[in-house]
Design a protein around this motif. Structure first.
Motif: not given
Ligand code: ATP
Ligand code: MN
Length: 430
Positions: A238-247, A357-362, A392-400
């Protein structure tokens, strides 16, 4: 039919335009008006000897910032904005502006931010301010398009809630019939629940409410959060998604907003390059220790002074990764081999934090433990814990933060500049 001012050229011949009176100048035999719409400024020139009575009467009565409709012949002229002027056949005052104006739209007189926000409708008439919101709109478009193209589902979660996301004190209580409720500080718990619902990739762009009492240039009490949650992803993905969105968002603004950037006198707009450096939290603390006066040690939050000192060293966007679990929320996933550190990150602009953001406890039981360890009562989170009991699937996310993104992109001094009607401790109207 009127045409946008930017489309008026000497080839137009006869034209009808609508807009605000930007400037009035009377040179005896000639009267000049600058008429402004959102696309540009056009000079209207009235030769007094040849103009009709009706045109002369309207020209005399009109005041700055009044709304007018003008028709006439377009002529090429070197000295006027855009190299053309309009000589009117008709000059109609549609809505007369009273004087004095609460704010000088032509920007000859600068105004305090408070005065500007009190008269926001006039403030946004200024091309340099209008540009901020046109660019903000482009930013949101680029982000929505990215999510759409990448197969994210757009979700909307409640803003009226019963429990705090993080048990914090930053909540606005509201009266909800006979119950106490709160304005939600984050869609965190709901977007995680959508992972249990099998949505896999969700995003939400919506308001978050925080009753922070400190008055800073980067905090609002109502902000816009761009949130994602992704199943089967860890924090690095999800960090890669985030930097991709910024760019991509910077690139979209660079490509489509040159006129707005010029209005803001931004001529060195730079699109950041991915990947952004990943700085260990421990390294970040070490940099801050060398550079700031106030004591800071491993385990402390990274405050504004530290944030700026580390940012100056890094020089561009970067991530701070591998945070002590103690200072991150209960839902952040600890490393198996080193549970004192968790798979959490912040995205930083040299000036400030942009996203967390973070990977979350699932795992249900681990989550219950972590909630209790933070001194919170797992029972008040039952609506949130329930989905963790049935697959519950493993998951990760962020808030910008959308406002901080726009603020840092455009070099705005205050986050309030990136919101039409900001809410802060002292501002509830307009
Ligand atoms: P900070 O420590 O800078 O106050 P935070 O860590 O409390 O921020 P998060 O809960 O991590 O904020 O929220 C994620 C993002 O949402 C932040 O990085 C920021 O961009 C934005 N955000 C959060 N609170 C605010 C606020 N009060 N005003 C403006 N933006 C905010
Ligand atoms: Mn944060």
């Amino acid at each position: 039919m009127h045409i946008p001012i930017q489309s008026v050229t000497p080839e137009t011949g006869h034209a009808e335009i609508c807009g605000f009176v930007h400037e009035v100048r009377d040179l005896g035999g000639l009267a000049f008006f600058l008429i402004r719409d959102r696309t540009g400024i056009l000079q209207v020139t009235i030769p007094k000897k040849r103009a009709s009575e009706a045109v002369l009467a309207a020209a005399k009565a009109v005041s700055r910032e009044s709304v007018v409709r003008v028709t006439g012949t377009v002529k090429a002229i070197d000295k006027a904005p855009g190299g053309r002027e309009l000589v009117p056949d008709t000059f109609e005052i549609i809505s007369l502006a009273r004087s004095p104006l609460p704010l000088d739209v032509s920007e000859k007189v600068s105004a305090e931010l408070d005065t500007r926000l009190d008269a926001r409708f006039l403030d946004v008439r200024r091309p340099r301010v209008h540009a901020v919101f046109a660019i903000r709109s482009a930013v949101m478009h680029a982000i929505n398009e990215y999510f759409h193209n990448e197969g994210f589902i757009s979700i909307t979660t409640p803003k009226i809630v019963a429990a705090a996301t993080e048990g914090g004190t930053e909540l606005f209580p509201i009266a909800y019939f006979d119950k106490e409720a709160y304005l939600n500080q984050s869609p965190q718990l709901f977007k995680q629940m959508m992972m249990a619902a099998g949505c896999e990739k969700v995003y939400e762009i919506g308001p978050i409410f925080r009753a922070e009492e400190h008055n800073t240039t980067k905090h609002l009490n109502e902000a816009t959060s761009i949130d994602i949650e992704v199943s089967y992803a860890d924090h690095t993905e999800v960090m890669r998604i985030l930097e991709d969105i910024i760019v991509r968002t910077y690139a979209y603004v660079d490509k489509t907003c040159s006129a707005q950037l010029a209005n803001m006198e931004i001529f060195d707009f730079a699109v950041p390059k991915a990947p952004f450096p990943r700085l260990q939290y421990s390294e970040a603390i070490a940099i801050a220790q060398k550079k700031i006066e106030e004591p800071i040690t491993y385990g402390d939050d990274i405050g504004s002074a530290a944030e700026r000192a580390i940012g100056a060293e890094m020089g561009g966007h970067y991530f701070i990764v591998d945070w002590p679990a103690e200072i991150r929320p209960y839902y952040a996933m600890p490393y198996e081999d080193n549970p004192a550190v968790c798979r959490a990150f912040d995205l930083m602009h040299p000036r400030m934090e942009l996203a967390s953001g973070a990977q979350r406890v699932h795992d249900h039981d681990q989550l219950v433990q972590q909630i209790a360890r933070k001194g919170l009562n797992p029972e008040s989170f039952d609506f949130y814990l329930r989905p963790f009991r049935y697959g519950m699937p493993p998951h990760a996310g962020w808030g910008l933060g959308a406002e901080r993104l726009v603020m840092t992109m455009l070099g705005l001094p205050n986050v309030r500049e990136a919101v039409l009607f900001p809410r802060d401790m002292h501002r509830l109207v307009p």
